[in-house]
Write a protein that holds these residues in place. Sequence first.
Motif, PDB file in Angstrom:
ATOM      1  N   ASP A  55      46.978  79.671  53.903  1.00 61.33           N
ATOM      2  CA  ASP A  55      47.478  78.315  53.722  1.00 61.33           C
ATOM      3  C   ASP A  55      46.598  77.343  54.534  1.00 61.33           C
ATOM      4  O   ASP A  55      46.384  77.547  55.747  1.00 61.33           O
ATOM      5  N   LEU A  56      46.104  76.286  53.871  1.00 54.77           N
ATOM      6  CA  LEU A  56      45.047  75.477  54.493  1.00 54.77           C
ATOM      7  C   LEU A  56      45.541  74.650  55.684  1.00 54.77           C
ATOM      8  O   LEU A  56      44.805  74.435  56.653  1.00 54.77           O
TER       9      LEU A  56
ATOM     10  N   GLU B  84      43.886  74.892  59.507  1.00 49.87           N
ATOM     11  CA  GLU B  84      43.303  73.845  60.368  1.00 49.87           C
ATOM     12  C   GLU B  84      43.706  74.087  61.822  1.00 49.87           C
ATOM     13  O   GLU B  84      42.887  73.944  62.740  1.00 49.87           O
ATOM     14  N   LYS B  85      44.982  74.473  62.012  1.00 51.52           N
ATOM     15  CA  LYS B  85      45.477  74.695  63.383  1.00 51.52           C
ATOM     16  C   LYS B  85      44.869  75.964  63.989  1.00 51.52           C
ATOM     17  O   LYS B  85      44.450  75.972  65.141  1.00 51.52           O
TER      18      LYS B  85
ATOM     19  N   GLN C  20      36.745  73.491  68.636  1.00 51.09           N
ATOM     20  CA  GLN C  20      36.764  72.601  69.811  1.00 51.09           C
ATOM     21  C   GLN C  20      36.033  73.209  70.992  1.00 51.09           C
ATOM     22  O   GLN C  20      35.938  72.607  72.062  1.00 51.09           O
ATOM     23  N   PHE C  21      35.527  74.410  70.816  1.00 46.77           N
ATOM     24  CA  PHE C  21      34.939  75.081  71.968  1.00 46.77           C
ATOM     25  C   PHE C  21      33.529  74.564  72.271  1.00 46.77           C
ATOM     26  O   PHE C  21      32.703  74.389  71.368  1.00 46.77           O
ATOM     27  N   GLY C  22      33.257  74.367  73.561  1.00 48.40           N
ATOM     28  CA  GLY C  22      31.895  74.102  74.046  1.00 48.40           C
ATOM     29  C   GLY C  22      31.268  72.863  73.434  1.00 48.40           C
ATOM     30  O   GLY C  22      31.950  71.906  73.066  1.00 48.40           O
ATOM     31  N   GLN C  23      29.927  72.930  73.334  1.00 50.88           N
ATOM     32  CA  GLN C  23      29.188  71.776  72.796  1.00 50.88           C
ATOM     33  C   GLN C  23      28.357  72.209  71.598  1.00 50.88           C
ATOM     34  O   GLN C  23      27.164  72.512  71.734  1.00 50.88           O
ATOM     35  N   PRO C  24      29.015  72.266  70.439  1.00 48.67           N
ATOM     36  CA  PRO C  24      28.253  72.714  69.255  1.00 48.67           C
ATOM     37  C   PRO C  24      27.141  71.731  68.895  1.00 48.67           C
ATOM     38  O   PRO C  24      27.277  70.520  69.127  1.00 48.67           O
ATOM     39  N   LEU C  25      26.068  72.250  68.313  1.00 51.05           N
ATOM     40  CA  LEU C  25      24.997  71.392  67.811  1.00 51.05           C
ATOM     41  C   LEU C  25      25.445  70.714  66.525  1.00 51.05           C
ATOM     42  O   LEU C  25      25.125  69.565  66.261  1.00 51.05           O
ATOM     43  N   ILE C  26      26.198  71.470  65.729  1.00 50.21           N
ATOM     44  CA  ILE C  26      26.727  70.913  64.483  1.00 50.21           C
ATOM     45  C   ILE C  26      27.870  71.814  63.995  1.00 50.21           C
ATOM     46  O   ILE C  26      27.828  73.034  64.190  1.00 50.21           O
TER      47      ILE C  26
END
Length: 501
Positions: free
Chosen positions: A316-317, A321-322, A329-335
């Motif tokens: 279930d979409l 999302e949750k 939300q983890f760390g500092q993604p590049l993209i």
Amino acid sequence: MRRREFLGFSVSIFAGASLCPMAISRGDTEGVTIKTLDGGVISLDGAALRELKAGMHGEFLIDGMPEYETSRHIWNAAIDRHPAVIIRCADSEDIARAVRFVKRHNALLSVRAGGHNHVGFAVCDGGVTIDLTRLAGVEVDASAKAAKAGGGTTFGVYDSATHESGLASTGPIISMVGLGGYTLGGGIGWLHRKLGLGCDNLVSAEIVTADGEIVTASAQSNPDLFWAIRGGGGNFGIVSSFKYRLAPVKDVLAGLIFYRLEDLPKVAAHVREFNAGAPDDVCVWMMMRKAPASPALPTEMHGRPVATVAVCWAGDLETGEKVVKPLRQFGQPLIDLVKVRPYPDWQKALDPAWGNGFRNQWVGHYLPELTDAAAQTMLEHVSMVSSPFTDVKLATMGGAVARVGENDTACGFRDSKYALVIQTRWKDPAESAQHLAWTQGFFDAMKPHGAGKVYVNFVADEGENRVADAYNAGAMARLRKIKAKYDPGNLFRMNQNIRPG
Ligand SMILES: Cc1cc2nc3c(=O)[nH]c(=O)nc-3n(C[C@H](O)[C@H](O)[C@H](O)COP(=O)(O)OP(=O)(O)OC[C@H]3O[C@@H](n4cnc5c(N)ncnc54)[C@H](O)[C@@H]3O)c2cc1C
């Protein structure tokens, strides 16, 4: 695309599937020399080939005939073999006839479906290749949540067909792979945690045995054979059609989250924590490589070493999302490229980096856990990666895979938490030694982090001891017995071979 009756059900016949009986060809007048199973050679005259051809719906190809060259090439460009005869079968009767021909002449045999086995088992030098690429149709019965597909079908075709009814079964993460080698070896992908391995989705198969008999394997019919083909590879016969159960899967929340490679230890620890409580609807792979020159990535990222979290939520979409949020939300993604998309679109998303024309060497390990030490070793070796096309992938196992009994199918080690595959890929043959050395060094360094076990479709040309590492001891003994029953002469030996016991 044309349609015809096939194996008792209506299927779509795809590109290249001429329905004419075999045309008059060079093989009508000229003979061929064929390698035999005992290492000798035999010469067959035109009459023997005419006899093979009589009554077949498919065709055969020998060197010099149109399409011979294209038919002998497979995904791995390092494999350059010349079968004496390629028999392109159109149905199970053709396969049976071809098998009887091969057996009568004690010929070396290979079987080709999607042609994506990295070891190159699909083609043999000097022997006979039974080519299933014309058996590439899919029939979906939406009300019964089932699909039947020819033994030479690839997943792009299969997934598009089932998606029309909002259904799917477990398939690989690249769409050009064949149902044949994938399912018979086990089969992992984006949906295995939700639906089990590809082979767990199998309901029945129509198989041509080494005697040229056409039989059905299912829980009710030849159950020993059905057990063996779910993980035991192409050792037991040639599957002309597969029947799978399907489950509702339409759109998925899926995509790649890129990090700097140096963040790998932190990202791996986070993935480990995430997986510890993750529901079956989510599957995470980690991918480590130099970022490809993909239009989906900013140009400044191209060629940069990255650690990627690939996530697919197939439930279930709104819930998805949750569930997926902590990963995003983890760390500092590049993209972050995660988004809702149709399942077949996601299943094809990585295809552009995995086309034909490259040399490839793959090796793998099952890992009991993604430890900090394992992540550190991966970081060290990926930092020194020798080719910009090479990828290292780590699939999360568990979920539905682990709930199938260890001995319910031949595909065991269901408690493995991760499957690692080192996918070395390069263009220039002159560079082979350097890339193979990097691969071996990395493979050896990962051994202490594994448990000596491996997924059979990730085994290279490593000999029978390594094949044995893909099965628990009880399963191997049972596989050898079943092999002795169905293929005592080891006709089907161009595979991760299980010798008759
Ligand atoms: C780019 C790429 C991506 C991949 N991704 C995944 C993935 O996500 N998950 C995963 O689990 N694996 C994956 N694989 C591995 C893949 O599942 C195996 O290599 C598999 O053997 C390929 O099947 P094929 O039919 O395409 O290969 P082929 O080379 O045609 O077949 C390999 C062998 O399997 C046997 N075989 C095939 N079809 C039949 C049949 N109908 N009847 C009897 N025997 C048969 C034969 O022994 C044959 O020689 C991937 C491979 C590649 C190259």
